[in-house]
Design an enzyme around this catalytic site. Sequence first.
Site, mmCIF file in Angstrom:
data_model
loop_
_atom_site.group_PDB
_atom_site.id
_atom_site.type_symbol
_atom_site.label_atom_id
_atom_site.label_comp_id
_atom_site.label_asym_id
_atom_site.label_seq_id
_atom_site.Cartn_x
_atom_site.Cartn_y
_atom_site.Cartn_z
ATOM 1 N N ASP A 178 0.797 -1.242 0.000
ATOM 2 C CA ASP A 178 0.000 0.000 0.000
ATOM 3 C C ASP A 178 0.826 1.287 0.000
ATOM 4 O OD1 ASP A 178 -1.950 -1.919 0.216
ATOM 5 O OD2 ASP A 178 -2.815 -1.181 2.079
ATOM 6 N N ASP A 195 -4.648 -0.745 -1.884
ATOM 7 C CA ASP A 195 -5.971 -0.517 -1.309
ATOM 8 C C ASP A 195 -6.862 0.051 -2.413
ATOM 9 O OD1 ASP A 195 -6.793 -1.111 1.281
ATOM 10 O OD2 ASP A 195 -6.860 0.970 1.908
ATOM 11 N N HIS A 234 -10.856 0.927 -2.876
ATOM 12 C CA HIS A 234 -12.191 0.982 -2.287
ATOM 13 C C HIS A 234 -13.214 1.658 -3.196
ATOM 14 C CE1 HIS A 234 -10.654 -0.367 1.518
ATOM 15 N NE2 HIS A 234 -9.935 0.720 1.729
ATOM 16 N N HIS A 259 -17.618 2.810 0.504
ATOM 17 C CA HIS A 259 -17.156 1.663 1.284
ATOM 18 C C HIS A 259 -17.620 1.743 2.733
ATOM 19 C CE1 HIS A 259 -14.484 -1.413 2.976
ATOM 20 N NE2 HIS A 259 -14.546 -1.919 1.765
ATOM 21 N N HIS A 276 -10.670 7.142 1.495
ATOM 22 C CA HIS A 276 -9.299 7.033 0.979
ATOM 23 C C HIS A 276 -9.222 5.946 -0.081
ATOM 24 C CE1 HIS A 276 -9.460 3.853 4.026
ATOM 25 N NE2 HIS A 276 -8.476 3.254 3.353
ATOM 26 N N LYS A 310 -7.114 -4.886 -3.029
ATOM 27 C CA LYS A 310 -7.897 -5.377 -1.891
ATOM 28 C C LYS A 310 -8.817 -4.275 -1.384
ATOM 29 C CE LYS A 310 -4.014 -4.388 1.209
ATOM 30 N NZ LYS A 310 -4.639 -3.358 2.054
ATOM 31 N N CYS A 326 -2.056 -2.674 7.803
ATOM 32 C CA CYS A 326 -1.968 -3.596 6.669
ATOM 33 C C CYS A 326 -0.701 -4.454 6.687
ATOM 34 C CB CYS A 326 -2.113 -2.819 5.363
ATOM 35 S SG CYS A 326 -3.764 -2.086 5.212
#
Length: 200
Positions: free
Chosen positions: A8, A46, A48, A52, A81, A106, A151
């Site tokens: 990330d 990441d 999203h 989310h 984010h 993810k 993470c």
Amino acid sequence: MHALIVIDVQNDFCPGGALAVPGGDEIVEPINALMAEAEAVVLTQDWHPADHSSFASSHTGKAPMEMTEMPYGPQVLWPDHCVIGSAGAAFHPALDTDRADLIIRKGYDPAIDSYSAFFENDRRTPTGLEGYLRSRGIEALTMVGLATDFCVNYSALDAARLGLDVSVRMDLCRAIDFDGSLAAARAAMTGAGVRLASLG
């Protein structure tokens, strides 16, 4: 075989981003240098949707960094984010993404957050990374990236639980350190047999 897992390193987690980790940009060039020595490189991202369920904005009356309860357990509510396709979700521009053998995205299921590179936060839904590593004969991992206490921590714990040999380069990670989260992460990783290394 050994792989470097870069977690990330995205604009929203670097200074100026929506969920900035202090010093997040300081690790980019040293990570690039480490990539040059790695047999395999995996990047996580990441990723999203805008609505989310882990975003505070999705919960009336809730503020970022408050806690809520999800069907899968306690959940920190974050500022919006790493929204799919946004500049914040992009990798840091100095990160050598061309060196990646694989990019794992993810957190794209709107109902489940996903800290770990291996499983979503329900602890059951896989990202596919384990299968990729097994099929390539990769058994040893070095992890770097953002953030140490979320993470990176979750990814390292899952890797150890899956029987992989895992070390975390603490000098090439940066932490949010929210409410004692860094100390808790260090203790959890050490307790799981993860090696915490630092050359800095």
